[in-house]
Design an enzyme around this catalytic site. Structure first.
Site, PDB file in Angstrom:
ATOM      1  N   ARG A   5       0.791  -1.204  -0.253  1.00 13.04           N
ATOM      2  CA  ARG A   5      -0.300  -0.249  -0.083  1.00 13.04           C
ATOM      3  C   ARG A   5       1.078   1.377   0.188  1.00 13.04           C
ATOM      4  NH1 ARG A   5      -2.270   0.721   4.167  1.00 13.04           N
ATOM      5  NH2 ARG A   5      -1.392  -0.382   5.681  1.00 13.04           N
TER       6      ARG A   5
ATOM      7  N   LYS B 187      -9.268  -1.817   1.518  1.00 14.31           N
ATOM      8  CA  LYS B 187      -9.114  -0.340   2.676  1.00 14.31           C
ATOM      9  C   LYS B 187     -10.148   0.345   2.168  1.00 14.31           C
ATOM     10  CE  LYS B 187      -6.368  -3.223   4.812  1.00 14.31           C
ATOM     11  NZ  LYS B 187      -6.515  -3.890   6.511  1.00 14.31           N
TER      12      LYS B 187
ATOM     13  N   HIS C  85     -11.180  -1.661  11.319  1.00  5.09           N
ATOM     14  CA  HIS C  85      -9.766  -2.499  11.409  1.00  5.09           C
ATOM     15  C   HIS C  85      -9.238  -3.565  12.418  1.00  5.09           C
ATOM     16  CE1 HIS C  85      -5.666  -2.182   9.895  1.00  5.09           C
ATOM     17  NE2 HIS C  85      -6.518  -3.100   9.617  1.00  5.09           N
TER      18      HIS C  85
ATOM     19  N   SER D 261      -0.634  -3.278  12.239  1.00  6.78           N
ATOM     20  CA  SER D 261      -0.043  -4.275  11.155  1.00  6.78           C
ATOM     21  C   SER D 261       1.631  -4.484  11.123  1.00  6.78           C
ATOM     22  CB  SER D 261       0.452  -3.432   9.036  1.00  6.78           C
ATOM     23  OG  SER D 261      -0.340  -2.359   8.794  1.00  6.78           O
ATOM     24  N   ALA D 262       1.358  -6.010  11.356  1.00  4.70           N
ATOM     25  CA  ALA D 262       2.299  -6.412  11.774  1.00  4.70           C
ATOM     26  C   ALA D 262       2.609  -7.386  13.519  1.00  4.70           C
ATOM     27  CB  ALA D 262       3.687  -6.251  11.486  1.00  4.70           C
ATOM     28  N   CYS D 263       1.417  -7.343  14.077  1.00  4.78           N
ATOM     29  CA  CYS D 263       1.005  -7.586  15.434  1.00  4.78           C
ATOM     30  C   CYS D 263       0.131  -8.943  15.909  1.00  4.78           C
ATOM     31  CB  CYS D 263       0.652  -6.424  15.846  1.00  4.78           C
ATOM     32  SG  CYS D 263       1.147  -4.879  16.211  1.00  4.78           S
TER      33      CYS D 263
ATOM     34  N   ASP E 279     -10.044  -9.156   9.621  1.00  7.74           N
ATOM     35  CA  ASP E 279      -8.990  -7.455   8.924  1.00  7.74           C
ATOM     36  C   ASP E 279     -10.310  -6.808   9.433  1.00  7.74           C
ATOM     37  OD1 ASP E 279      -7.062  -5.826   8.054  1.00  7.74           O
ATOM     38  OD2 ASP E 279      -7.522  -5.878   6.371  1.00  7.74           O
TER      39      ASP E 279
ATOM     40  N   ASN F 229       6.197  -8.853   1.928  1.00 12.58           N
ATOM     41  CA  ASN F 229       4.730  -8.319   2.211  1.00 12.58           C
ATOM     42  C   ASN F 229       4.419  -8.815   1.437  1.00 12.58           C
ATOM     43  OD1 ASN F 229       2.575  -6.635   2.507  1.00 12.58           O
ATOM     44  ND2 ASN F 229       2.875  -5.248   1.328  1.00 12.58           N
ATOM     45  N   SER F 230       4.973 -10.659   0.632  1.00 10.57           N
ATOM     46  CA  SER F 230       3.376 -11.401  -0.180  1.00 10.57           C
ATOM     47  C   SER F 230       3.005 -12.008   0.054  1.00 10.57           C
ATOM     48  CB  SER F 230       4.712 -12.936  -0.690  1.00 10.57           C
ATOM     49  OG  SER F 230       5.264 -13.276   0.370  1.00 10.57           O
TER      50      SER F 230
ATOM     51  N   ARG G 244       3.061  -2.955  19.835  1.00  6.23           N
ATOM     52  CA  ARG G 244       3.296  -3.830  20.017  1.00  6.23           C
ATOM     53  C   ARG G 244       4.805  -3.057  21.152  1.00  6.23           C
ATOM     54  NH1 ARG G 244       7.581  -7.747  16.876  1.00  6.23           N
ATOM     55  NH2 ARG G 244       5.894  -8.183  15.396  1.00  6.23           N
TER      56      ARG G 244
ATOM     57  N   ASP H 112      -0.996 -19.157  23.699  1.00  3.69           N
ATOM     58  CA  ASP H 112      -1.465 -19.056  24.903  1.00  3.69           C
ATOM     59  C   ASP H 112      -2.402 -17.540  25.165  1.00  3.69           C
ATOM     60  OD1 ASP H 112      -0.444 -21.403  26.029  1.00  3.69           O
ATOM     61  OD2 ASP H 112       1.431 -21.391  24.908  1.00  3.69           O
TER      62      ASP H 112
HETATM   63  C1  OXD Z   1      -3.149  -4.027   5.893  1.00  2.84           C
HETATM   64  C2  OXD Z   1      -3.190  -5.097   5.005  1.00  2.84           C
HETATM   65  O1  OXD Z   1      -1.793  -3.105   5.229  1.00  2.84           O
HETATM   66  O2  OXD Z   1      -4.614  -6.151   5.959  1.00  2.84           O
HETATM   67  O3  OXD Z   1      -3.396  -3.692   7.460  1.00  2.84           O
HETATM   68  O4  OXD Z   1      -3.759  -5.536   4.281  1.00  2.84           O
HETATM   69 MN    MN Z   2      -5.340  -4.589   7.648  1.00  3.91          MN
END
Ligand code: OXD
Ligand code: MN
Length: 592
Positions: free
Chosen positions: A69, A206, A226, A248-250, A277, A375-376, A408, A503
């Site tokens: 994005r 999005k 989101h 993202s990434a969490c 999402d 980001n694949s 995070r 967990d």
């Molecule tokens: C993001 C996605 O970037 O869901 O949040 O792809």
């Molecule tokens: Mn997302």
């Protein structure tokens, strides 16, 4: 396929501008989809994978300059800049339309324009919203067929109504300098040009389900968030639902598809995924908040997904899936990505389509040396997920007991805490933040504020978005309780203290116990934290004192955070509601 004059005249207008050779309506049939797959394979746009190992699966590569994005090129074009706010990019609508017109003129010459009628939510349901995406990309068509509900039934449900979201996508030249993802909330319109990457071009996701929908939600009295949605099933068969927002990434997809630890599974606990999402939330007739997942599939990040981190996501991708920018194993015509297993293919092409040497992989240069792009993605059908909720297609959605925010944070935020009430919970969401990690370029531990994980997705002024949250609180007679979690606290050596993954169920159970009044808590300056002994650690090799540590509230680091929050509120600007400043002052004084 329709007599809707609003739809027909808009398509005429867009076709006159983009000048495609022909126009094809997407009817949602398998025959048409199969013909398009064959066509995409014949031109090299997609590669058919090993149909014994991965039935119905395909591989696609985007342009090398087009893999994520583009927040810097994403615009909210409201009549005034103030409506879009300081966090969004803004341009005057007339100016933007003129700029885009130049880029779209003749952009589909020699190409086909596909007309995709799609629904966000179950077609014909009270909460569904419809869109039409025009695109010159078969890849987009095939992804939309997975991610949304597509076809003739949508046009029938729309009837003669002008009430649909117009989306125009043209690949054009994939020129980065002229790439634009633009929203005109007042016109129900989205325009995307010069990209072929999912997040920029699958306009239902999005662009519609968050940016346009958040704007509509404010106008109409509901919320587009989101958030993942999951159900926890108890041994007695009762299911309680949680929605949760993380940047993202969490690990949003991981949490949504969580497999409970064995001790809980044996007792009969299960977790069901409703969505990973996006959640649309409305007040139900019973006075509770109800959620639907408007999507029909998952557009998930592939790297790191494996049998242990997310068994259910991996299983979902074993059929009917489009993989984008992953590594292509030429020996058996399958796909691979970093973190799938410890056997990188020896005879493979990387995400760019070049011969790949796995021995040259450098963790610090993932984009340059990895097999799969970091980001694949996989685009996979929700119904293929082993833990998809039986309520997934329920048009009414599911009633939400708890809203969870998370980020995070290496030190500041405890494992879990509960807000005092809705207003304080809104404040907790508004100060959500994540720290950059060593894995990403730039300084480590830098806090990025990402309120409700909506920083890139709110379709209007962030301050007004906070106000809408406060307003909604007043409209829900029996609101969900609001919590904050942090799976990412580290010890002095930088190692994660909490085991995470399955967990995390232990924390969800405390949260739900709080909602039903079954668990106690300790009041702290930031909210209610659990008593350490109330986090069930049965079957987990962890000392109760470690749980105590995870739950501590370090006043000094919170006071530091308060200063950072003040800066962020200043950035959001003068639409930040007074109530949130009151909450901030109250927090500061409690930390005293
Ligand atoms: C993001 C996605 O970037 O869901 O949040 O792809
Ligand atoms: Mn997302």
């Amino acid at each position: 396929m329709t007599n809707n004059k609003y739809v027909l005249s808009w398509i005429d207008e867009m076709a006159a501008m983009t000048q495609p050779d022909k126009i094809v309506w997407i009817d949602g049939t398998e025959e048409q989809a199969e013909a398009l797959r064959a066509e995409a394979c014949s031109t090299g746009e997609m590669i058919k994978l090993n149909q014994e190992k991965l039935p119905g699966c395909y591989l696609h590569r985007t342009a090398v300059n087009d893999v994520a994005r583009v927040e810097g090129r994403t615009y909210i074009c409201t009549p005034t800049k103030e409506e879009a706010g300081n966090i969004n990019n803004w341009m005057d609508p007339a100016e933007m339309y003129a700029k885009l017109k130049k880029l779209y003129t003749g952009a589909m010459k020699g190409r086909t324009m596909y007309v995709i009628p799609y629904s966000m939510g179950v077609v014909g349901s009270e909460f569904a919203k419809y869109g039409i995406e025009l695109t010159d990309s078969i890849y987009v068509v095939l992804n939309m067929l997975i991610m949304t509900r597509v076809g003739t039934s949508v046009l029938e449900a729309l009837g003669d109504s002008p009430d649909y979201v117009k989306g125009l996508h043209a690949k054009a030249d994939l020129d980065e300098e002229n790439r634009y993802i633009v929203h005109f909330p007042q016109d129900n319109t989205i325009m995307s040009v010069n990209s072929g990457y999912g997040g920029n071009v699958l306009l239902g996701k999005k662009c519609f389900a968050l940016r346009i929908a958040s704007y509509l939600g404010r106008k109409e009295g509901w919320m587009a968030e989101h958030m993942l949605i999951l159900g926890v099933e108890y041994p007695n068969g009762e299911v309680r639902y949680i929605s949760a927002a993380f940047p993202s990434a969490c690990g949003k997809t991981n949490l949504a598809m969580l497999i409970p630890p064995e001790v809980f599974r044996k007792k009969g606990y299960k977790v069901w995924c409703v969505g990973d999402d996006i959640a649309w939330l409305r007040v139900g007739k019973d006075g509770r908040l109800w959620a639907i997942n408007p999507e029909n599939g998952f557009f998930g990040v592939a790297p790191g997904t494996n049998e242990h981190s997310n068994y259910n996501a991996l299983a979902t991708t074993r059929k009917d899936t489009i993989f984008t920018n992953v590594c292509h194993n030429l020996d058996d015509n399958t796909v691979w990505w970093e973190g799938l297993d410890d056997n990188p293919p020896k005879n493979a092409l990387n995400w760019r389509g070049e011969k790949w040497d796995y021995t040259k992989y450098d963790k610090n240069d993932k984009v340059g040396t990895s097999g799969a792009h970091p980001n694949s993605r996989f685009t996979a059908k929700a119904i293929n997920c082993p833990c998809i909720s039986p309520e997934f297609n329920n048009p009414a959605g599911v009633p939400i007991d708890a809203i969870v925010f998370g980020g995070r944070r290496a030190k500041t935020a405890p494992l879990v805490y509960q807000s005092f009430n809705w207003q304080h919970g809104t404040f907790v969401g508004s100060i959500m933040a994540s720290e950059t990690t060593a894995a990403a370029a730039g300084a480590v531990g830098v806090v990025r504020r990402d309120p409700m994980a909506m920083r890139p997705f709110a379709g209007y002024n962030m301050g007004d978005y906070f106000k809408h949250w406060l307003e909604m609180g007043k409209k829900i007679p029996n609101p969900p309780k609001i919590f904050h979690v942090n799976w990412f606290r580290t010890d002095d050596a930088g190692h994660f203290i909490w085991p995470g993954f399955g967990d995390n169920m232990r924390v969800l159970l405390w949260i739900l116990d709080r909602c039903s009044g079954a668990a106690d808590a300790v009041e702290t300056p930031i909210g209610y934290v659990p008593k350490a002994e109330d986090i069930n650690i049965e079957g987990l090799d962890i000392d109760i004192n470690v749980i105590r540590d995870l739950l501590t509230v370090d006043k000094a680091s919170w006071l530091e955070d308060v200063e950072n929050i003040k800066e962020f509120y200043k950035l959001v600007g003068d639409h930040v509601p007074a109530e949130l400043y009151e909450e901030l002052a109250a927090l500061e004084s409690r930390l005293g």
